[in-house]
Design an enzyme around this catalytic site. Structure first.
Site, PDB file in Angstrom:
ATOM      1  N   LYS A 136       0.833  -1.204   0.000  1.00 24.30           N
ATOM      2  CA  LYS A 136       0.000   0.000   0.000  1.00 24.30           C
ATOM      3  C   LYS A 136       0.866   1.252   0.000  1.00 24.30           C
ATOM      4  CE  LYS A 136      -3.802  -2.432   2.275  1.00 24.30           C
ATOM      5  NZ  LYS A 136      -4.407  -2.850   3.558  1.00 24.30           N
ATOM      6  N   GLN A 158      -3.819  -1.277   9.898  1.00 24.85           N
ATOM      7  CA  GLN A 158      -3.818  -2.603   9.277  1.00 24.85           C
ATOM      8  C   GLN A 158      -4.473  -3.631  10.206  1.00 24.85           C
ATOM      9  OE1 GLN A 158      -2.889  -3.446   6.114  1.00 24.85           O
ATOM     10  NE2 GLN A 158      -3.608  -5.513   6.560  1.00 24.85           N
ATOM     11  N   ASP A 206     -10.199   4.086   4.810  1.00 26.47           N
ATOM     12  CA  ASP A 206     -10.332   2.634   4.696  1.00 26.47           C
ATOM     13  C   ASP A 206     -11.767   2.188   5.034  1.00 26.47           C
ATOM     14  OD1 ASP A 206      -9.109   0.186   4.079  1.00 26.47           O
ATOM     15  OD2 ASP A 206      -8.659  -0.243   6.182  1.00 26.47           O
TER      16      ASP A 206
END
Lengths: 287, 287
Positions: free
Chosen positions: B58, B102, B125
């Site tokens: 990413k 994450q 996200d």
């Protein structure tokens, strides 16, 4: 072939009465212990007759259960900011433990903005985005009152939901959507149907548990009920008619909520129960 | 009887590349106009090899698109409070426009508390409760990246969703649940299936649009795909195998995502696109 049978009615009136009695006892105990009664604030914008009646009914039930009711009446000409300000003041008031903003607020007001002014800790009607996500994720929080009442009815009648196919007809933010999420959280397979659904009968026919929440009289035909299904009718249309054709459905279902006396009374019971729970948390935290 | 056919593959690699190119152009334009580049902060707890790889990938994609990447590495021994504090600091930092924590963060950490420390304005996200409710209610906000990527693929291939039966297999908070809500918002009839669903094949067989999001290799048999269906495979299992038996499914489906090269690349593309959108909003507001 399943045998023709007559469904057992799910008695929401009786269950609601028991929940309110328990809430009243808890409220009295809280008052003895802290010197303060639980307080529900109701906010009404304008004077829509149905809304006036609903709010009056909720306030009376509160008072009969030992819950203080504080009412804020706003004129129909109120702006979004007016409503947000009024709700924010209640969110910040330590003497108010729960807030109910009567829906609908009028087309010129941003209802979502008004709902979001409710502190999630006081969202005893379960209308905020936080409460919806908490219901969806199985996190602590208040549930939307009608879906919460439906779950209580299912539990009262010991309906096993795991693996069952639950069909929710209707997808409103305060009824269909949260009800589906609560059913999913109990391991049902959940289908959301709505006005755009193609071939609704074929999906209704698969429902082990059917929730009708569309507000159209006798919208669900009795012939489409799966034999042995559990039928929950959250509709309440003119003439005390639900969304399901009750008589025909009752010949096929195993359990069914009557209209009135099924889902309807549960909504206020859950509202009162959650108000007492909110007060217990807030007064406990303050003590 | 539908004729046996070979499905057209849905090329996520190509669409993702175009989205990233557009995002890079917007990022460059923003930098020219404001003197600041969009910045995505990544937070990694511990050193799980798969997570390390994902975060590195990413970050590289960010940098190649002109997005500044700031990395916060926390030890595996971090407490929930440590993670919440780190995320809160990023939420409060005006030089950070998007935050990616994450997943998974480790079993001893309250992941929900950590996610909720992300300011919804930086939740590129789409993992916060606010973002989930916004997706569910059709309100402005960031979408969860994989569900958002799936919707982009459906639009790219001009899949009409209204009235179609979309079956979502899997109900995670960042994939199955929000994907179902986005499909419902587009007027699909949506069924959520999961590990407790009884007779999964009979429901899969009804799917006009099928989303497999369970993480079990070849869990969905090709023979259960409805002829002419659109099949989205969000699974990514060992050996580049999806949740759907691709070869057999491709004989029946109309459109199908390959694994790899279908849903997978879309996740990062939507992450980058949303980071640039967040920066545009934040830098625009500050200007």
């Amino acid at each position: 072939m399943a045998q023709t049978q007559t469904a057992r009615p799910m008695d929401g009136t009786a269950l609601a009465r028991r929940i309110i009695e328990t809430s009243a006892a808890t409220a009295a105990e809280l008052r003895l212990r802290t010197g303060k009664a639980p307080c529900l604030a109701t906010v009404l914008v304008g004077d829509d007759p149905a809304s006036v009646t609903y709010v009056r009914m909720k306030r009376r039930r509160c008072e009969s259960a030992g819950i203080v009711s504080r009412h804020v009446a706003l004129p129909a000409t109120s702006t979004t900011q007016d409503v947000v300000d009024a709700v924010t003041a209640l969110s910040n008031d330590p003497d108010v433990h729960g807030i109910l903003l009567q829906h609908p607020v009028g087309p010129h007001i941003d209802e979502r903005a008004a709902f979001e002014a409710i502190d999630p800790a006081k969202d005893v009607d379960g209308v905020t985005m936080h409460s919806f996500a908490a219901m969806s994720f199985g996190l602590p929080g208040f549930v939307s009152c009608t879906p919460g009442g439906i779950m209580r009815l299912l539990d009262e009648y010991e309906v096993d939901l795991a693996g069952k196919h639950a069909v929710v007809v209707g997808r409103s933010a305060i009824l269909g959507k949260p009800a589906g999420m609560l059913l999913l959280g109990r391991d049902a397979t959940v289908t959301y149907c709505h006005s755009r659904t193609a071939d609704l009968p074929s999906i209704v026919q698969q429902a082990d548990v059917l929730l009708a929440a569309v507000g159209k009289p006798r919208f669900i035909a009795g012939a489409d009920i799966k034999p042995g299904a559990v039928v929950l009718d959250a509709g309440y249309n003119d003439g005390n008619v639900g969304d399901v054709d009750f008589e025909a459905a009752a010949e096929r279902a195993r359990l069914i909520t009557p209209v009135p006396g099924g889902v309807g009374p549960m909504t206020i019971a859950v509202l009162l129960e959650q108000t007492v729970a909110a007060a217990t948390l807030q007064l406990g935290a303050a003590a």
